[in-house]
Design a protein around this motif. Structure first.
Motif, PDB file in Angstrom:
ATOM      1  N   VAL A  21       1.021  -1.226   0.122  1.00 45.41           N
ATOM      2  CA  VAL A  21       0.088  -0.044  -0.057  1.00 45.41           C
ATOM      3  C   VAL A  21       0.893   1.271  -0.006  1.00 45.41           C
ATOM      4  O   VAL A  21       0.573   2.181  -0.744  1.00 45.41           O
ATOM      5  N   ARG A  22       1.774   1.120   0.822  1.00 50.53           N
ATOM      6  CA  ARG A  22       3.080   2.137   0.685  1.00 50.53           C
ATOM      7  C   ARG A  22       3.417   2.534  -0.773  1.00 50.53           C
ATOM      8  O   ARG A  22       3.625   3.752  -1.174  1.00 50.53           O
ATOM      9  N   ALA A  25       0.707   4.060  -2.807  1.00 51.59           N
ATOM     10  CA  ALA A  25       0.636   5.584  -2.729  1.00 51.59           C
ATOM     11  C   ALA A  25       1.782   6.223  -3.146  1.00 51.59           C
ATOM     12  O   ALA A  25       1.590   7.317  -3.534  1.00 51.59           O
ATOM     13  N   GLY A  29       1.375   9.147  -5.771  1.00 48.50           N
ATOM     14  CA  GLY A  29       2.162  10.453  -5.453  1.00 48.50           C
ATOM     15  C   GLY A  29       2.955  10.945  -6.472  1.00 48.50           C
ATOM     16  O   GLY A  29       3.024  12.147  -7.035  1.00 48.50           O
ATOM     17  N   THR A  72       6.212  12.847  -1.520  1.00 47.29           N
ATOM     18  CA  THR A  72       6.323  11.439  -1.804  1.00 47.29           C
ATOM     19  C   THR A  72       7.447  10.824  -1.882  1.00 47.29           C
ATOM     20  O   THR A  72       7.881   9.852  -1.170  1.00 47.29           O
ATOM     21  N   THR A 124      -4.918  11.825  -6.630  1.00 46.19           N
ATOM     22  CA  THR A 124      -4.881  12.285  -5.500  1.00 46.19           C
ATOM     23  C   THR A 124      -6.077  11.364  -4.548  1.00 46.19           C
ATOM     24  O   THR A 124      -5.383  11.095  -3.387  1.00 46.19           O
ATOM     25  N   ILE A 127      -4.011   8.322  -3.347  1.00 47.41           N
ATOM     26  CA  ILE A 127      -3.247   8.754  -2.368  1.00 47.41           C
ATOM     27  C   ILE A 127      -3.758   8.880  -1.145  1.00 47.41           C
ATOM     28  O   ILE A 127      -3.239   8.375  -0.146  1.00 47.41           O
ATOM     29  N   ARG A 128      -4.729   9.607  -1.012  1.00 48.05           N
ATOM     30  CA  ARG A 128      -5.700   9.584   0.275  1.00 48.05           C
ATOM     31  C   ARG A 128      -6.151   8.359   0.796  1.00 48.05           C
ATOM     32  O   ARG A 128      -6.005   8.114   2.096  1.00 48.05           O
ATOM     33  N   ALA A 130      -4.943   5.249   0.193  1.00 48.99           N
ATOM     34  CA  ALA A 130      -3.916   4.491   0.504  1.00 48.99           C
ATOM     35  C   ALA A 130      -3.191   4.938   2.099  1.00 48.99           C
ATOM     36  O   ALA A 130      -3.101   4.325   2.797  1.00 48.99           O
ATOM     37  N   THR A 131      -3.067   6.188   2.108  1.00 44.72           N
ATOM     38  CA  THR A 131      -2.620   6.853   3.312  1.00 44.72           C
ATOM     39  C   THR A 131      -3.591   6.489   4.419  1.00 44.72           C
ATOM     40  O   THR A 131      -3.165   6.631   5.745  1.00 44.72           O
TER      41      THR A 131
END
Length: 199
Positions: A21-22, A25, A29, A72, A124, A127-128, A130-131
């Motif tokens: 997942v990181r 992301a 990013g 990122t 975007t 990213i949101r 995933a984080t």
């Protein structure tokens, strides 16, 4: 007691899931940063005496793209994304700005950037998401020290997930870049190896 069995630690699979997942992301990013920078270049190219307001939008896109790129890179190099609270607010705000650009850009002569803005919105939000998942999995957005000691377990799954994430991000980023001014003037693949004798 010496005969007690040491319970197995189920951390490796969770760690690899977090790693995947990181990476996802991070890919998103990088893609979002590239698209924002492409939007900035398009707005700078279109700005002039007739459209002086576009310089402000171009500057904002440039700053956001550069900040997103730095954020990122820092997140991937440190194994955790910095400023989680600020990013949790800024990422949805950036997505909203891109949606507004799609809605109001149709009649401003910049309708072609709609695909770039749409790509930026999707990246975007990815990213949101995933984080947000990482923050629920670990409050510090990073694995505890020592959890990566058995990296051999699930390495194939991690590689497959990373590859799938990269392909998905590329599939969204590429049209977004192609719709920008730089993308429209780019030489298609295969055409720069042929003859250049045309007038």
């Amino acid at each position: 007691m010496t005969g007690q069995a040491i319970p197995a630690i189920p951390a490796p699979q969770g760690t690899h899931r977090s790693d995947a997942v990181r990476l996802f992301a991070g890919f998103a990013g990088l893609g979002a940063a590239a698209v924002n920078l492409a939007v900035a270049s398009s707005l700078f190219a279109a700005a002039g005496a007739n459209f002086p307001g576009r310089v402000g939008g171009a500057a904002a896109a440039l700053l956001w793209g550069a900040a997103l790129l730095g954020w990122t890179v820092a997140g991937l190099s440190r194994n955790r994304f910095p400023m989680p609270r600020a990013s949790a607010l800024l990422l949805p705000a950036a997505a909203a700005v891109h949606v507004a650009a799609i809605v109001f850009g149709a009649g401003s002569g910049m309708a072609g950037l709609g695909i770039s803005h749409l790509a930026a919105v999707l990246l975007t939000l990815m990213i949101r998401a995933a984080t947000s998942w990482l923050s629920r999995e670990s409050p510090n957005l990073s694995g505890a020290p020592g959890q990566n000691t058995s990296g051999r377990l699930g390495a194939g799954t991690l590689l497959a997930a990373a590859f799938a994430g990269a392909v998905l991000v590329a599939a969204i980023t590429t049209p977004g870049l192609a719709a920008s001014t730089a993308g429209q003037f780019a030489v298609p693949h295969g055409e720069h190896t042929g003859s250049h004798h045309s007038p």
